[in-house]
Design an enzyme around this catalytic site. Structure first.
Site, PDB file in Angstrom:
ATOM      1  N   HIS A 291       0.825  -1.181  -0.063  1.00  0.00           N
ATOM      2  CA  HIS A 291      -0.096  -0.036  -0.032  1.00  0.00           C
ATOM      3  C   HIS A 291       0.801   1.290  -0.116  1.00  0.00           C
ATOM      4  O   HIS A 291       0.701   2.133  -0.900  1.00  0.00           O
ATOM      5  CB  HIS A 291      -0.929   0.030   1.303  1.00  0.00           C
ATOM      6  N   GLU A 292       1.863   1.312   0.866  1.00  0.00           N
ATOM      7  CA  GLU A 292       2.579   2.436   1.008  1.00  0.00           C
ATOM      8  C   GLU A 292       3.531   2.434  -0.053  1.00  0.00           C
ATOM      9  O   GLU A 292       4.027   3.697  -0.550  1.00  0.00           O
ATOM     10  CB  GLU A 292       3.414   2.549   2.183  1.00  0.00           C
TER      11      GLU A 292
ATOM     12  N   HIS B  81       2.052   4.449  -2.872  1.00  0.00           N
ATOM     13  CA  HIS B  81       2.235   5.835  -2.805  1.00  0.00           C
ATOM     14  C   HIS B  81       3.353   6.343  -2.957  1.00  0.00           C
ATOM     15  O   HIS B  81       3.643   7.414  -3.796  1.00  0.00           O
ATOM     16  CB  HIS B  81       1.819   6.319  -1.155  1.00  0.00           C
TER      17      HIS B  81
ATOM     18  N   HIS C 117       3.641   6.767  -6.982  1.00  0.00           N
ATOM     19  CA  HIS C 117       3.035   7.699  -7.202  1.00  0.00           C
ATOM     20  C   HIS C 117       3.860   9.151  -7.353  1.00  0.00           C
ATOM     21  O   HIS C 117       3.895   9.982  -8.184  1.00  0.00           O
ATOM     22  CB  HIS C 117       1.603   8.166  -6.333  1.00  0.00           C
TER      23      HIS C 117
END
Length: 727
Positions: free
Chosen positions: A518-519, A522, A525
């Site tokens: 999940h992290e 990020h 991104h």
């Protein structure tokens, strides 16, 4: 006369020229002229004050990637650096305000975008360390510095001359602006209006007062949560109490006790310590004590956050009212994909209506299972984790103990890096020459297939008293391009994974593997960002869009084709057996409805606090209970509350935005279905996701970007179907 290109337009038509056609021609020619340098790009020149470049925060960062010199920064450097950088920012702003030239996009809007670079650099270091490696001294500096930063921000937004220049450009932007330019202009103008620039002088003073108090209150909220969390420990000295626990749990507890100079075994309220004990212990008395302590973080006592919560919600309401909004939610959501509170509330209600009965069924299943094991009485929240784990073991023959040996941290890291390589061609190389802020941290050079430097990535895995709980991605520097020179981002992933012990390496639970993915989403991104303006690149997107890149990554955690590539036993080197992967997949939707409704309750609580239309004067605990009552699936425990420790909305950036997690789940469920259709490593799909989502930042409307990738707007049904709910 300054333009090197002269052109003559002639209309060879006998009839009058088509106006629409000529406008298109003129716009096209203006773009060419702009590219040729015919647009005035003159920037104001500031009379900058002298700064002490011997301060490592102010001097030049000389390593190849201009990374923070953590090895040379002392705590005493921060406050002087802030003061100097604020002075530089004020000089840069004065040059814009006092510029006698007519306001233009470049001498006003771009100049505003670029000013404050030195201050931004210092903030990037200080506030990241305030969360990841804090101290009493840093927290005290934050209390002194925060009002100065708010004052500066207000001096920008509330400066009438500056606003008039921005407004003049907004109303008459001129020719030759790119799409990114136009978005920057729109965002800048809106930022001023939403920051109080259009208020009367009297209301501007109120705005200053409210926002200053608000910044201090949110800072205090976070510090209270950290102090209250660290204040509680449960030390166990009786070997019989821990005898039933798995080895990795006992080893972790023993290591925690040793680090604190205690005998025996110690549990803290940090999640990697708290959750394993709650999962495996049968001692209801101790689990109730732990659960209650965690549910009373910053509730009463020395670090009571309830008065702070009241101040925060009241101040936010006052700010919203000043700016012409009925509620703080209305103010916030105007700049989100959802647009307004009605859309958010309808979205949450739709998901609740579709899943609540299944969540109740999930809980009843655990009640029945516990009763079959001899449990008597009412199943309480502190019982749920243990019996859920036991039920999962019995139903799916799957335990954390069976999975963890295949999720040794180094292997998981290898797997995460491998996924980024297969999808986006990224390579990760440790760079010991880059200074780090703690011995646990490792820095990596991130390059693409052609060797292009994409980013520096910092990884910080383990909990410590100086780090707040949870997991997050942040940036010390974002991506931008100034005068054709590209600056690549410095990205950091901060997590709180199970520590290695003297006998065992760090072995992750499946939930921790999902957290890592999940992290890391990020971070992709941030690392794959492209563009010109830093305010538009990377994770600088609408708040309810920012979780799509992170949550889509979690989908790979249950893909056999992916796990087969790297998930090996840390002792034998054997691949994770296919049948174990099948069990993980089968268990993937275990308690999906229950967990969904739990998340919905958090979002409903957030919306309730920020939909207030009058100052709050009631009982905060009672208010919370009423707000989450429609999503309640477990017994209510008196004297406990989530509100005083709900850092996402009271100390983070998620006020009126917590729904974004579920919103993004709908997006990611729909988006990942394309990978499932074309192949989970399909480079064409990955390239499209990179091109239309990861690299674009906020250079277009998020729904437009999503539709360009997926071909249609997302449907809530995609998430419900993924949960596998059946009557």
């Amino acid at each position: 006369s300054r333009c090197p290109i002269r052109m003559t337009f002639r209309c060879w038509m006998k009839k009058p020229c088509n106006v629409t056609y000529m406008k298109k021609v003129l716009l096209f020619m203006a773009t060419i002229l702009s590219a040729a340098g015919c647009v005035d790009r003159t920037m104001p020149v500031a009379d900058l004050p002298e700064i002490d470049t011997s301060n490592p925060l102010l001097g030049e960062w000389t390593d190849p990637y201009a990374t923070p010199p953590f090895d040379r920064i002392a705590i005493s450097d921060y406050e002087p650096a802030f003061d100097a950088a604020i002075a530089v920012s004020r000089a840069e702003l004065a040059a814009i305000v006092d510029n006698p030239a007519k306001p233009t996009f470049y001498n006003t809007i771009v100049a505003l975008e670029r000013q404050g670079a030195l201050l931004e650099r210092i903030e990037g270091v200080f506030f990241n360390l305030l969360s990841a490696e804090t101290s009493d001294e840093l927290q005290e500096i934050a209390r002194r510095v925060q009002p100065k930063l708010v004052e500066l921000s207000n001096d920008v937004r509330l400066n009438p001359v500056l606003f008039e220049r921005v407004k003049a450009v907004y109303e008459h932007p001129g020719w030759g602006l790119t799409k990114e330019d136009k978005i920057l202009l729109e965002d800048t103008y809106k930022g001023f209006v939403r920051g109080g620039a259009a208020l009367s002088d009297a209301d501007k003073e109120l705005y200053r007062q409210y926002t200053t108090e608000l910044s201090q209150s949110t800072l205090q909220f976070g510090q209270n949560v950290l102090a209250s969390t660290n204040a509680f420990t449960l030390n166990i000295t009786d070997p019989a109490v821990v005898a039933e626990l798995p080895g990795f749990v006992k080893e972790g507890m023993a290591a925690e006790a040793k680090s604190r100079g205690q005998k025996g075994w110690t549990v803290t309220l940090q999640y990697p310590s708290y959750l394993p004990f709650m999962t495996y212990s049968t001692n209801r008395e101790l689990k109730e004590k732990l659960w209650t302590a965690r549910s009373q973080i910053a509730l009463g006592g020395e670090w009571d956050n309830m008065p702070v919560v009241r101040r925060i919600v009241d101040l936010r309401l006052k700010v919203a009212r000043l700016l012409g909004y009925d509620t703080y939610s209305a103010y916030v959501l105007e700049e989100r994909m959802a647009k307004n509170p009605a859309t958010v509330n309808a979205f949450l209600q739709e998901l609740l209506d579709a899943t609540k009965r299944f969540a109740d069924r999930d809980v009843q299943t655990i009640r029945d299972f516990a009763a079959s094991k001899g449990f008597e009485g009412e199943l309480m929240p502190w019982d749920m984790t243990y019996y859920s784990e036991q039920y999962k073991n019995a139903t799916y023959s799957l335990t954390d103990e069976m999975v963890k040996p295949y999720f040794e941290l180094e292997s998981v890291k290898k797997g995460v890096f491998l996924l980024a390589n297969k999808l986006y061609g990224l390579n990760f190389t440790p760079n010991p020459a880059i200074p780090v802020y703690h011995p646990d941290v490792t820095a990596y050079d991130v390059t693409d297939e052609k060797g292009r430097m994409m980013a520096v990535l910092y990884l910080d895995f383990f909990p410590r008293a100086s780090k707040r709980a949870g997991a997050w991605m942040t940036e010390y520097r974002g991506m931008k391009t100034v005068d054709g020179v590209e600056t690549r981002p410095l990205v950091s992933l901060v997590m709180n994974f199970t520590k290695p012990t003297e006998a065992t390496p760090s072995l992750l639970t499946f939930d921790e593997v999902e957290t890592f993915l999940h992290e890391f989403g990020h971070s992709l991104h941030g690392m794959l960002a492209e563009g010109v303006y830093g305010s538009q690149t990377g994770t600088s997107v609408r708040h309810d869009f920012v979780e799509l890149p992170s949550q889509i990554m979690e989908n790979w955690a249950t893909e056999k084709e992916y796990l087969d590539l790297w998930a090996v036993h840390y002792q034998t080197g054997e691949k994770m057996p296919s049948e174990l992967i099948d069990r993980i997949v089968d268990a993937g939707n275990f308690q999906a409805a229950y967990m969904n409704v739990r998340q919905l309750s958090f979002a409903m609580l957030d919306m309730a606090w920020h939909s207030l239309t009058e100052p709050f004067e009631g009982d905060a605990i009672a208010f919370e209970k009423q707000a989450v009552k429609p999503a309640q699936v477990l017994p209510v425990v008196e004297g406990t509350a989530m509100t005083p420790s709900f850092s996402h909305i009271f100390a983070g950036g998620y006020a009126s935005g917590y729904y974004g997690y579920k919103w993004a789940e709908v997006l990611d469920a729909d988006a990942f279905s394309l990978f499932k259709e074309k192949g989970i490593f399909n480079r064409e799909v990955a390239s499209s996701f990179r091109e239309n989502v990861l690299s674009k930042g906020s250079t277009d409307d998020p729904m437009v970007l999503y539709v360009k990738f997926r071909g249609h707007e997302p449907q809530t049904r995609a998430l419900i179907d993924r949960m596998g709910l059946e009557e």
